[in-house]
Design a protein around this motif. Sequence first.
Motif, short mmCIF file in Angstrom:
data_model
loop_
_atom_site.label_atom_id
_atom_site.label_comp_id
_atom_site.label_asym_id
_atom_site.label_seq_id
_atom_site.Cartn_x
_atom_site.Cartn_y
_atom_site.Cartn_z
N GLU A 30 4.25 11.46 6.61
CA GLU A 30 4.02 12.00 7.96
C GLU A 30 2.53 12.17 8.24
O GLU A 30 2.07 11.96 9.36
N LYS A 31 1.76 12.54 7.22
CA LYS A 31 0.32 12.67 7.38
C LYS A 31 -0.32 11.33 7.74
O LYS A 31 -1.16 11.25 8.64
N LEU A 32 0.09 10.25 7.05
CA LEU A 32 -0.46 8.94 7.35
C LEU A 32 -0.02 8.48 8.74
O LEU A 32 -0.83 7.94 9.51
N LYS A 33 1.22 8.71 9.10
CA LYS A 33 1.70 8.33 10.42
C LYS A 33 0.95 9.07 11.53
O LYS A 33 0.61 8.49 12.55
N SER A 34 0.66 10.33 11.31
CA SER A 34 -0.10 11.11 12.29
C SER A 34 -1.50 10.54 12.44
O SER A 34 -2.01 10.37 13.55
N TRP A 35 -2.15 10.24 11.31
CA TRP A 35 -3.48 9.63 11.34
C TRP A 35 -3.42 8.29 12.08
O TRP A 35 -4.26 8.01 12.95
N ALA A 36 -2.42 7.48 11.76
CA ALA A 36 -2.29 6.16 12.39
C ALA A 36 -2.06 6.28 13.89
O ALA A 36 -2.60 5.50 14.67
N ALA A 37 -1.27 7.26 14.30
CA ALA A 37 -1.01 7.45 15.73
C ALA A 37 -2.29 7.83 16.47
O ALA A 37 -2.55 7.31 17.57
N ARG A 43 2.75 1.61 16.17
CA ARG A 43 3.53 1.09 17.29
C ARG A 43 5.01 1.33 17.00
O ARG A 43 5.38 1.65 15.87
N PRO A 44 5.87 1.14 17.98
CA PRO A 44 7.30 1.36 17.76
C PRO A 44 7.90 0.46 16.67
O PRO A 44 8.91 0.81 16.07
N ASP A 45 7.27 -0.68 16.38
CA ASP A 45 7.80 -1.59 15.36
C ASP A 45 7.03 -1.55 14.04
O ASP A 45 7.24 -2.37 13.16
N THR A 46 6.12 -0.59 13.88
CA THR A 46 5.28 -0.51 12.69
C THR A 46 6.07 -0.01 11.48
O THR A 46 6.69 1.05 11.52
N ALA A 47 6.03 -0.79 10.41
CA ALA A 47 6.67 -0.39 9.15
C ALA A 47 5.67 0.39 8.31
O ALA A 47 4.48 0.07 8.28
N VAL A 48 6.16 1.40 7.63
CA VAL A 48 5.37 2.16 6.67
C VAL A 48 5.87 1.76 5.29
O VAL A 48 7.08 1.59 5.08
N LEU A 49 4.95 1.59 4.36
CA LEU A 49 5.31 1.21 2.99
C LEU A 49 5.04 2.37 2.05
O LEU A 49 4.08 3.11 2.23
N GLY A 50 5.85 2.47 1.02
CA GLY A 50 5.61 3.39 -0.07
C GLY A 50 5.50 2.60 -1.36
O GLY A 50 6.30 1.69 -1.59
N ILE A 51 4.50 2.91 -2.16
CA ILE A 51 4.32 2.25 -3.45
C ILE A 51 4.26 3.32 -4.53
O ILE A 51 3.32 4.12 -4.57
N ALA A 52 5.28 3.32 -5.39
CA ALA A 52 5.30 4.22 -6.54
C ALA A 52 4.67 3.45 -7.70
O ALA A 52 5.21 2.43 -8.13
N HIS A 53 3.55 3.91 -8.19
CA HIS A 53 2.81 3.18 -9.21
C HIS A 53 3.28 3.46 -10.63
O HIS A 53 2.94 2.71 -11.55
N GLU A 131 8.65 0.26 -1.12
CA GLU A 131 9.69 0.86 -0.30
C GLU A 131 9.22 0.60 1.12
O GLU A 131 8.07 0.90 1.47
N ARG A 132 10.09 0.02 1.94
CA ARG A 132 9.68 -0.32 3.31
C ARG A 132 10.54 0.48 4.29
O ARG A 132 11.76 0.47 4.22
N TYR A 133 9.84 1.16 5.19
CA TYR A 133 10.50 2.02 6.18
C TYR A 133 10.20 1.45 7.56
O TYR A 133 9.11 1.66 8.10
N ARG A 134 11.16 0.70 8.11
CA ARG A 134 11.03 0.11 9.43
C ARG A 134 11.77 0.99 10.43
O ARG A 134 12.89 1.43 10.15
N PRO A 135 11.17 1.24 11.59
CA PRO A 135 11.81 2.13 12.57
C PRO A 135 13.23 1.73 12.94
O PRO A 135 14.10 2.60 13.07
N ASP A 136 13.50 0.43 13.10
CA ASP A 136 14.85 0.00 13.49
C ASP A 136 15.88 0.34 12.41
O ASP A 136 17.01 0.72 12.72
N LEU A 137 15.48 0.26 11.15
CA LEU A 137 16.40 0.62 10.07
C LEU A 137 16.51 2.13 9.90
O LEU A 137 17.59 2.66 9.65
#
Length: 150
Positions: A30-37, A43-53, A131-137
């Motif tokens: 949520e912090k990254l999404k807030s910064w990005a906004a 955008r409404p179609d922007t995917a956020v990725l998570g990478i567990a190292h 991990e890919r988080y797409r708004p439509d999904l």
Amino acid sequence: MFTLEEIAESRIVYLRRTGAYGAANNNHMEKLKSWAATHKLLRPDTAVLGIAHDDPATTPPHACRYDTCLLVPDDTGIQDPEIRETRLTGGPHAVLTVPHTAEALQQAWSTLFHDLTAHGHALDTTRPVLERYRPDLLAQHLCEICVPVH
């Protein structure tokens, strides 16, 4: 079951969190999404990725690293010292769509690599699992695990 997808090489910006995986990763996202906004990168179609190292079975919880990422155009200027950037190496990925719940993700992670091997695919350890988080999904309470394969 998974599908195969060619994911393109991309520039990503990210925030890194170190600590036990779990609910805190969502706050980080949520912090990254807030910064990005605020920078007009969400955008409404922007995917956020998570990478567990790190593998939590072999890494102490306090040392596990998780990056919350966003794909950005190459010409995007980044002026924030908290935001890092790198390139996401492209290539073939096995993509598994799962319910967006902790239980479903844990179950998927526990069987995914065995299922890949059973279907003749090998994990490409030179690229991270995403991990890919797409708004439509997410609207359907789903997310994706994208595993780089040879």
